[in-house]
Design a protein around this motif. Structure first.
Motif, short mmCIF file in Angstrom:
data_model
loop_
_atom_site.label_atom_id
_atom_site.label_comp_id
_atom_site.label_asym_id
_atom_site.label_seq_id
_atom_site.Cartn_x
_atom_site.Cartn_y
_atom_site.Cartn_z
N ARG A 91 0.69 -1.14 0.02
CA ARG A 91 0.09 -0.14 0.03
C ARG A 91 0.98 1.27 -0.03
NH1 ARG A 91 -5.60 -1.39 1.49
NH2 ARG A 91 -5.74 -3.34 1.73
N ALA A 92 2.11 1.18 0.46
CA ALA A 92 2.89 2.29 0.30
C ALA A 92 3.48 2.74 -1.10
CB ALA A 92 4.21 1.96 1.36
N THR A 93 2.88 2.05 -1.90
CA THR A 93 3.38 2.30 -3.43
C THR A 93 2.31 3.27 -4.03
OG1 THR A 93 2.48 0.38 -4.29
CG2 THR A 93 4.86 0.29 -3.74
N ALA A 94 1.11 3.89 -3.42
CA ALA A 94 0.36 4.67 -3.46
C ALA A 94 1.01 5.94 -4.19
CB ALA A 94 -0.86 4.82 -2.76
N THR A 95 0.72 6.58 -5.13
CA THR A 95 1.16 7.73 -5.72
C THR A 95 1.09 8.60 -4.72
OG1 THR A 95 0.52 7.04 -7.88
CG2 THR A 95 1.17 9.58 -7.76
N LYS A 96 0.01 8.69 -4.01
CA LYS A 96 -0.03 9.95 -3.00
C LYS A 96 1.01 10.21 -2.13
CE LYS A 96 -2.97 7.21 0.16
NZ LYS A 96 -4.16 7.03 0.61
N PHE A 97 1.97 9.01 -1.78
CA PHE A 97 2.83 8.81 -0.79
C PHE A 97 4.14 9.47 -1.30
CE2 PHE A 97 0.25 5.36 1.28
CZ PHE A 97 -0.17 6.08 2.25
N GLY A 98 4.32 9.14 -2.79
CA GLY A 98 5.43 9.44 -3.49
C GLY A 98 6.94 9.07 -2.82
N TYR A 99 6.56 7.79 -2.18
CA TYR A 99 8.08 7.37 -1.75
C TYR A 99 8.95 6.97 -2.54
CZ TYR A 99 5.59 7.05 2.80
OH TYR A 99 4.68 7.46 3.94
N ASP A 100 8.62 6.73 -3.97
CA ASP A 100 9.63 6.23 -4.79
C ASP A 100 10.52 7.47 -5.21
OD1 ASP A 100 7.25 7.76 -5.88
OD2 ASP A 100 7.94 7.21 -8.10
N ARG A 101 10.04 9.00 -4.84
CA ARG A 101 10.94 9.72 -5.24
C ARG A 101 12.57 9.52 -4.51
NH1 ARG A 101 8.14 11.59 -0.58
NH2 ARG A 101 9.24 12.96 0.75
N PHE A 102 12.37 8.88 -3.43
CA PHE A 102 14.00 8.65 -2.57
C PHE A 102 14.83 7.98 -3.74
CE2 PHE A 102 10.99 9.50 1.05
CZ PHE A 102 11.64 10.59 1.60
N TRP A 103 14.10 7.05 -4.25
CA TRP A 103 14.76 5.91 -5.31
C TRP A 103 15.29 6.84 -6.49
CZ3 TRP A 103 14.29 4.34 -10.01
CH2 TRP A 103 14.91 3.61 -10.58
#
Lengths: 378, 378, 378, 378
Positions: free
Chosen positions: C331-343
């Motif tokens: 669930r942490a891959t939802a766009t709203k979190f944007g956690y992929d920006r770190f990678w």
């Protein structure tokens, strides 16, 4: 061949029996570091030297798991019999299998200067020395490559390992693969019968170039075997002797979440390595079966598949043989267990030729389609 | 089925054609982030939805390499058709293949509360909501699991994806697998014909428990496809656009020793992953073929082989999709290329269920022989 | 400088305040992908642009953890002020700090053709174009390097970022470091005052060669910051939103043994990276302090320590920003979190120059004592 | 203390001299596997046993690089002197340094049953047995922990290592750290002078709990030393004896791109490990210096920093000692070189206590702020 061994032989079952015997005192024999005469005798008396060609990979892995040195010896034994078919002279290849009790080794380190062949009336005499002739000093028969002094032609032939003029300097003392008898060999005016010449080995022969791939694949199978052996012995220790860590909150080491998942990670990688080695073996079988239809492209594809398997299994076996200690604990480092031999064997044998150049081969073929060159290692 | 598609169809060739179309604008479509209606239409019109069962793995990988979202959709489509055979009612399974133009999706997230089935005179009405119903909103037909409110029996049935009472909240907006339409689904008094019930799904049915393994394997095939796609696109860039580093001393990026060996390392691992996935697929095929003879041990062995493949390919795809950038260089991070989508897709999809618990399964089976439990994920 | 900022300023505390503001909408701003005008204004109004030189590393890391683009901007801002001291003309360096509200950027991509300087009566005019001028389009002042057309001497000077003749093509659209305004810059007959020339930059000047090391170190500090930011946000999610896995047997994700040890592994590596970056920074400080006593050996030692820190932190940040997802779940891959920006930020910025050539530098120095050459990257 | 050793001693230089002597025959002594009596005598006669406390880390690393067993002995020697200050009785700690020629060892394996102390008129008699008493059999004096049979109080005291009633079963025969004399010890009615009691060791004493952290840190320093030693010896071999690979196209192994960058990767990691170990050491120094002001939070922070250093250096030393063989080649596995001892030492010593539980500690503190418990290992 012992009477108990027939065409119907369950080679896998037989290999497992022999492996069980080898495993029982593998650590002790590794420490004793004596030439593997008794071990070769065990292979011979069991009948395993006569295993069918299509059982060779499996037998090599099973024996390597128990004792990587002896797995190396039998893997190369099968290899020498197999590669004989690549040469021009089928009668020699047939005669090599005449006595299935013979243990075969080879002499062909590509990094040394070539042995010298001088023609005689009925054959040749051979002179020179080679390093790293795995198994030769405990072998019955040898497959040898040498270069004619007159024509510079490279010939491969068989010779009795105890023939007059052959000596073994006993200079093998190594941290891994200790029982492979991989010392040097010296030829002083050794007579070679012309009838024992398998054929010429021109450097550009695509069919003969498969021999080098066979060696690379045999190494890969041994790596897979070593990793399997390390995991099996470690698991037995974890189940039977390891203690749960004081902060783990579990009753047994086998219930420790990190140990369990740790095994799972290694087992998954080993499954991948073994399956890829199987596929590489099948690719080599097809290249051999192609006979004179073998194309440069098919040969390259087989070479690269074998290199992929070797690159990957190299990583797996070095990682596995070191990591398993974390699933056993400090007491498993006692000399009596000898568990470090798995890593020593893996680390030694995976240096046979530098693995990064195998990765380079794979990458070149993938990126630009470039074929691996024909060398003693590719 | 289009007339051009027959029993003799070269599914691999067809998949490659469709993949080429998808690849051409994959980055652009990823950015646009629209429901994959046109993409599903492409799958349909190409005839690929009707591929033979034994081509499903290969097609899934090929499409996933070009567009992991669409590979996910077609992989699950094949999966729903395949798993229908596990149920008691063969006539429904047969009818599911009646119109090979139908695109199938499913509704079965095990982590949500169950949908509720209320019996009616000629079937049921279904109510409730589910999250993560991959592909449902763009599907023709759905395979749905729900629980009878009277008997608490879990049933699986088919239903028209556009049936009255079904709605799709359009709540899928994700960093990876963006075009999988994996949003939620709501059922409000949706009628289900009793004739469309595939059968009951008792939690302890060994045969039905294979369905969960099919999902795990499908994910594995998609991972393998994503890694292959990342490598293929990166290699094209390295060959055509990358510059050699100023200190490299080589004329082209394709000649850089680190880049070449770097590809080799990744390719070797991917070969291992793909080969193990093939083996896992064959193991599942055999477990299905065993029919009522399927034993708990065979099922466990298949489950663990699939888990091994998933554990290993998870590592491979996450590593590969990140590492390839080092073989392309800084300019390859421009948005127009969209190469980061491989990692975003891999990273997202490999979180489907936590991989370390798959490693635990593999380790438990190896260490103690414990079988994986029957769950929606194992 | 705002009146609230004085010599006694707690720069760390101030950076944390600014970071908290940036973090609050970092994901949203990353998606919006607008030039970072407001962000630079925040840096300015906070007073942070005026931080002491010895707080620069810490501030850069703190801001990078919240928003790697803005951390990049402020890290380079400090760098331009720092490197001014390496040149011959101290008065320009002093004047650069006259208005501590100015935001500084630079123009010096070594891979592009040099800008051209034509002498005039009281200075020069500059012409040409450069790519990847990080921050220039949102800067107040620029530090620019260009080559005299008459003498081929390379000079470095300052210029108003909004001076007539300067234009910014707005060609930065990237998957990572999106808010760094790293597009191109075009100079058309831009006047440079002779009094703004920092000095010549001969390629063999050992003192000026430290500038390239400063850039390498700044990148390293940003990597450390990104990894710290990824871990901090992931931990907050694990604590507050992640669900324990159904087979874990624990009540919360924070109690999952694999998640806890997984964080521990990453945190340990990050501690190592951060500590080594600190040491590299101290080494550079000492090389600068050595002034005209700086020897080739000391310079090499500093260069290699920085390269070690960069090599190691590159591995850490790429691994960390990908791995943390396994501690959060799907669930942490939802766009709203944007956690992929770190990678995305890590993967992009670590391609600045190929890290394997930094490893080569370290290895050469260790193995043979060879010094890294003086280049724009070493 | 030899007259040549004074307060002005260059301990680093002295350690390097001793290390050079140890290195010269380290492989040979490892094979001979004799109790390290001569080695302890070398440490004593050199004056190194008397090194200042603040030189202890550096000396431990330098000696460990040459001979990890002897590095272990001297590291623990310093540790026993250091931890004496944590107890209540300063006079005993002072007397321990009275004769700086004494070599100190300890007896305190937390996993064994406690030794038993029976009060007498002027002290105690101690009975029982312990395993893994590193160095005790070759020590002059011992620091021993035991439990009073009457009060169940745990006391720590010093005793002559040759005191009547103490015997050493000589049961240490291990694959790594062979020369540490880490066998068992048996106490039969051994008299302990009441004046030699350092103090009680209540399990909840925050100050005394620092002793366990000292052991963890000493292990970490030895790991760093082993990795450094492996790299140094490998580099000497690469420079002097390794051959370039036939397909490498370079003239020497030192010019092989993969070997050079390979060293660089390992050196960078080791730099990180060493720097973090330094920082952990400084953190412990501050916790000791805090005296009675030491808070649970500061203690936890120190414990976790040490654990981070140990987790990270464990990975580094195991990887480094195995990987370096790839930079030397197959001939470097000859027994005469004994290069496998680095891996055997690393692999053995890093199993002291399971490293994943150290990672768990670090993760718990990071994720939830939970403090490590006070145990013999944390």
């Amino acid at each position: 061949m012992p009477s108990t061994v027939s065409a119907m032989t369950d080679w896998i079952g037989l290999a497992e029996e022999v492996a069980a015997q080898l495993k029982a005192d593998a650590a002790e024999r590794d420490r004793a570091n004596r030439p593997p005469a008794a071990e070769v005798e065990l292979l011979r008396s069991s009948g395993l030297l006569a295993a069918d060609e299509d059982a060779a990979d499996a037998v090599t892995r099973i024996i390597s798991a128990a004792d990587a040195s002896i797995g190396h010896l039998i893997g190369y034994h099968y290899l020498h019999l197999w590669r004989a078919q690549l040469f021009d002279n089928p009668s020699v290849a047939t005669r090599m299998r005449a006595d299935r009790n013979w243990f075969w080794s080879g002499v062909s380190n590509p990094l040394d200067a070539a042995l010298e062949l001088t023609p005689t009336s009925d054959g040749f005499i051979v002179n020179g020395r080679k390093t790293f002739a795995t198994g030769a000093s405990v072998a019955d028969r040898l497959v040898v490559s040498a270069t004619r002094v007159d024509t510079e032609e490279k010939l491969t032939f068989t010779v009795d390992a105890k023939a007059p003029g052959i000596s073994y300097p006993s200079d093998w003392d190594n941290t891994g693969q200790r029982l492979t008898a991989s010392g040097g060999i010296v030829f002083e005016n050794v007579a070679v019968d012309g009838a024992d010449v398998l054929g010429a080995q021109p450097a550009d022969s695509i069919r003969l170039s498969l021999a080098a791939l066979g060696f690379q694949l045999a190494l890969t199978q041994i790596y897979v075997g070593i990793a399997a052996g390390a995991l099996a012995e470690a698991a037995a220790y974890t189940r039977g002797q390891a203690r749960p860590w004081i902060l783990s909150g579990v009753e047994s080491a086998s219930a420790d979440p990190y140990i369990v998942a740790g095994y799972g990670e290694l087992v998954a990688s080993l499954e991948a390595a073994g399956t890829l080695a199987d596929r590489a073996s099948e690719s080599l079988r097809q290249s051999v079966a192609a006979g004179s239809d073998l194309t440069a492209e098919q040969r390259a594809s087989t070479a690269v598949t074998i290199s992929s398997a070797k690159v990957f299994s190299t990583r797996v076996v070095n990682e596995t043989t070191s990591k398993v200690f974390e699933f056993m604990g400090a007491r498993a480092t006692a000399t009596k267990f000898g568990y470090d031999r798995f890593w020593r064997n893996a680390r030694t044998l995976t240096l046979h030729d530098p693995v990064v150049y195998k990765a380079r081969e794979v990458g070149q073929y993938f990126l630009t389609g470039e074929h691996p060159p024909f060398t003693g290692y590719s």
